[in-house]
Design a protein around this motif. Structure first.
Motif, PDB file in Angstrom:
ATOM      1  N   LEU A  68       0.845  -1.222   0.027  1.00 59.05           N
ATOM      2  CA  LEU A  68       0.194  -0.020  -0.078  1.00 59.05           C
ATOM      3  C   LEU A  68       0.959   1.156   0.166  1.00 59.05           C
ATOM      4  N   PRO A  69       1.881   1.425   0.840  1.00 61.20           N
ATOM      5  CA  PRO A  69       2.799   2.544   0.691  1.00 61.20           C
ATOM      6  C   PRO A  69       3.291   2.777  -0.655  1.00 61.20           C
ATOM      7  N   ALA A  70       3.731   1.636  -1.564  1.00 56.55           N
ATOM      8  CA  ALA A  70       4.279   1.662  -2.776  1.00 56.55           C
ATOM      9  C   ALA A  70       3.198   2.331  -3.683  1.00 56.55           C
ATOM     10  N   ILE A  71       2.010   1.595  -3.551  1.00 53.93           N
ATOM     11  CA  ILE A  71       0.814   2.311  -4.528  1.00 53.93           C
ATOM     12  C   ILE A  71       0.674   3.660  -4.192  1.00 53.93           C
ATOM     13  N   LEU A 131       4.096   6.800   4.177  1.00 51.99           N
ATOM     14  CA  LEU A 131       4.505   6.300   5.297  1.00 51.99           C
ATOM     15  C   LEU A 131       3.707   5.927   6.252  1.00 51.99           C
ATOM     16  N   PRO A 132       3.027   7.291   7.023  1.00 47.79           N
ATOM     17  CA  PRO A 132       2.097   7.031   8.212  1.00 47.79           C
ATOM     18  C   PRO A 132       0.718   6.258   7.577  1.00 47.79           C
ATOM     19  N   VAL A 133       0.257   6.940   6.492  1.00 47.11           N
ATOM     20  CA  VAL A 133      -1.109   6.540   5.861  1.00 47.11           C
ATOM     21  C   VAL A 133      -0.918   5.127   5.227  1.00 47.11           C
ATOM     22  N   GLY A 134       0.159   4.652   4.388  1.00 44.22           N
ATOM     23  CA  GLY A 134      -0.014   3.211   3.906  1.00 44.22           C
ATOM     24  C   GLY A 134       0.406   2.254   4.757  1.00 44.22           C
ATOM     25  N   LYS A 135       1.366   2.491   5.723  1.00 51.43           N
ATOM     26  CA  LYS A 135       1.548   1.424   6.693  1.00 51.43           C
ATOM     27  C   LYS A 135       0.474   1.332   7.569  1.00 51.43           C
ATOM     28  N   LEU A 136      -0.172   2.466   7.945  1.00 47.54           N
ATOM     29  CA  LEU A 136      -1.405   2.126   9.001  1.00 47.54           C
ATOM     30  C   LEU A 136      -2.571   1.265   8.374  1.00 47.54           C
ATOM     31  N   PHE A 137      -3.005   1.499   7.037  1.00 48.60           N
ATOM     32  CA  PHE A 137      -3.972   0.730   6.376  1.00 48.60           C
ATOM     33  C   PHE A 137      -3.606  -0.352   5.762  1.00 48.60           C
ATOM     34  N   GLY A 138      -2.283  -0.476   5.320  1.00 44.90           N
ATOM     35  CA  GLY A 138      -1.787  -1.655   4.597  1.00 44.90           C
ATOM     36  C   GLY A 138      -1.470  -2.671   6.059  1.00 44.90           C
ATOM     37  N   GLY A 188       5.326   2.807  10.298  1.00 42.61           N
ATOM     38  CA  GLY A 188       5.500   3.913   9.532  1.00 42.61           C
ATOM     39  C   GLY A 188       6.650   4.751   9.782  1.00 42.61           C
ATOM     40  N   ILE A 189       7.447   4.201  10.937  1.00 46.97           N
ATOM     41  CA  ILE A 189       8.724   4.956  11.295  1.00 46.97           C
ATOM     42  C   ILE A 189       9.666   4.219  10.197  1.00 46.97           C
ATOM     43  N   GLY A 190      10.091   4.851   9.114  1.00 45.45           N
ATOM     44  CA  GLY A 190      11.116   4.298   8.195  1.00 45.45           C
ATOM     45  C   GLY A 190      12.614   4.433   8.431  1.00 45.45           C
TER      46      GLY A 190
END
Length: 410
Positions: free
Chosen positions: A111-114, A297-304, A337-339
């Protein structure tokens, strides 16, 4: 000799603490960012790009690249040892145990990649792997600081997810950030890895043998040089060496190297990578690469991670008493989300031909990781209040028992 090493390991246990490691990382990054934007900034930038007056066996690296291609290899070696331990004796030592965090990690990569692809556009497309990474040290540090009451299963799942996430990131580095390969160097590096494995097998029966330790170090350095000369990023050498080394010498090496990586390597890398000049432009004029990372980072990781974790538990028919609660999954997803470390490295590799994108990508990683860290810390602190307090003596005893169990595993 081994007893002395173990005693030293216990004496340095404070720097192994994930809270300490996370604070050192944050302090180093802030210091680098502040200095870069003062009158000392130009001097620091010149130092980062300075080269030695001579080559080292054909290697001509800048000071910054000696950190990313040299010192950071030690960190990846330690990560690889951790990976091997988790897949053989730890929380991922069976298919059933590894399945849920693997599915959650894949969701946290996809999801973060998308999101990045859709926000960054064609000009920044090469940076799509950047927001897929999770920083093990930083994420576990925030959890340790603010989630001390949470059950150990939460830490175990976050660790498993971050470990798998880093494994995927290492794969990305090897496959997508290699421009050309020298097959002769690569073939000799493979010979070095086999020799390292054989020496590790011999070490098992001769623990504490200094000639063997020196031989292992020499072979490791030669293999690192061969991988660097082959065109593949040198950190891959650390990963491969850590994965093939037998458990006894691997744990001995991890025990000695972990304080070095936590106290010097990672802070120095964070300082070097974060020391960029903040562009004096309005937020609206920052490139799509910056915004893509900040959002992904925050949104993609959260939902993914959350959605994939729920789907994975349901698909694998995990018994309800053993399932991770939605509230706990959300906390893990926020911290994922902490990359930071791996994300900063992939940013430099993805944009190595565009200095301006390295700067904006770095700021994006720092901003996105900070947002995730703050949201995760607040959420974890509130969630932790729902659980009974854990006796500090009991926690210390449990941590010491885990440390001794690992060092005595052989």
């Amino acid at each position: 000799m081994e007893a002395g090493g173990k005693m030293m390991g216990m004496q340095l246990s404070w720097i192994r603490n994930p809270q300490v490691s996370a604070m050192l990382l944050l302090a180093a990054a802030i210091l680098g960012l502040v200095i870069a934007n003062t009158g000392l900034g130009p001097g620091l930038d010149a130092l980062k790009h300075a080269h030695l007056p001579f080559t080292v066996f054909g290697l001509d690296l800048s000071a910054a690249h000696w950190v990313t291609d040299g010192l950071l290899v030690v960190f990846f070696f330690v990560v690889a040892v951790e990976l091997r331990y988790e897949f053989t004796q730890g929380d991922l030592n069976s298919v059933s145990k590894a399945a849920v965090p693997t599915i959650a990690a894949l969701g946290g990569v996809a999801l973060p990649a998308i999101i990045y692809f859709n926000v960054a556009g064609a000009d920044g497309a090469q940076g799509w792997p950047i927001p897929t990474a999770t920083d093990i040290a930083f994420a576990l540090g925030v959890l340790a600081l603010f989630g001390r009451r949470l059950p150990t299963t939460v830490r175990a799942l976050l660790l498993a997810l971050a470990v798998i996430d880093d494994l995927i990131g290492i794969f990305f580095i090897a496959v997508f950030f290699t421009e050309s390969v020298s097959l002769p160097h690569l073939g000799l590096a493979a010979v070095g890895i086999v020799a390292f494995w054989m020496l590790g097998r011999i070490y098992r029966g001769k623990r504490g043998s200094w000639p063997l330790r020196i031989a292992l170090l020499a072979v490791a350095l030669i293999t690192w040089w061969l991988v660097a000369m082959s065109g593949i990023h040198a950190t891959i050498a650390g990963v491969l060496l850590g994965l093939v080394l037998s458990p006894a010498p691997a744990e001995s090496a991890r025990e000695r190297l972990e304080p070095f990586t936590n106290g010097i390597v990672l802070p120095l890398f964070a300082f070097t990578s974060a020391s960029v000049i903040i562009p004096q432009v309005p937020l609206s004029e920052l490139s799509p690469v910056f915004w893509a990372i900040v959002i992904a980072l925050p949104v993609g990781k959260l939902f993914g991670v959350t959605i994939a974790g729920l789907v994975g538990q349901a698909a694998l028919r995990v018994p309800k008493p053993d399932r991770m609660k939605l509230s706990e999954l959300i906390g893990i997803a926020l911290l994922a989300g902490i990359g930071f470390t791996v994300a900063l490295l992939m940013n430099e590799l993805a944009h190595r031909s565009a200095e301006d994108l390295i700067v904006e990508g770095t700021l994006g990683v720092l901003a996105g990781s900070l947002i995730s860290a703050v949201l995760g810390a607040v959420y974890i602190a509130l969630l932790s209040r729902r659980y009974p307090a854990v006796d500090s003596t009991e926690r210390t005893a449990r941590d010491s028992e885990e440390y001794l169990r690992r060092t005595d595993s052989e």
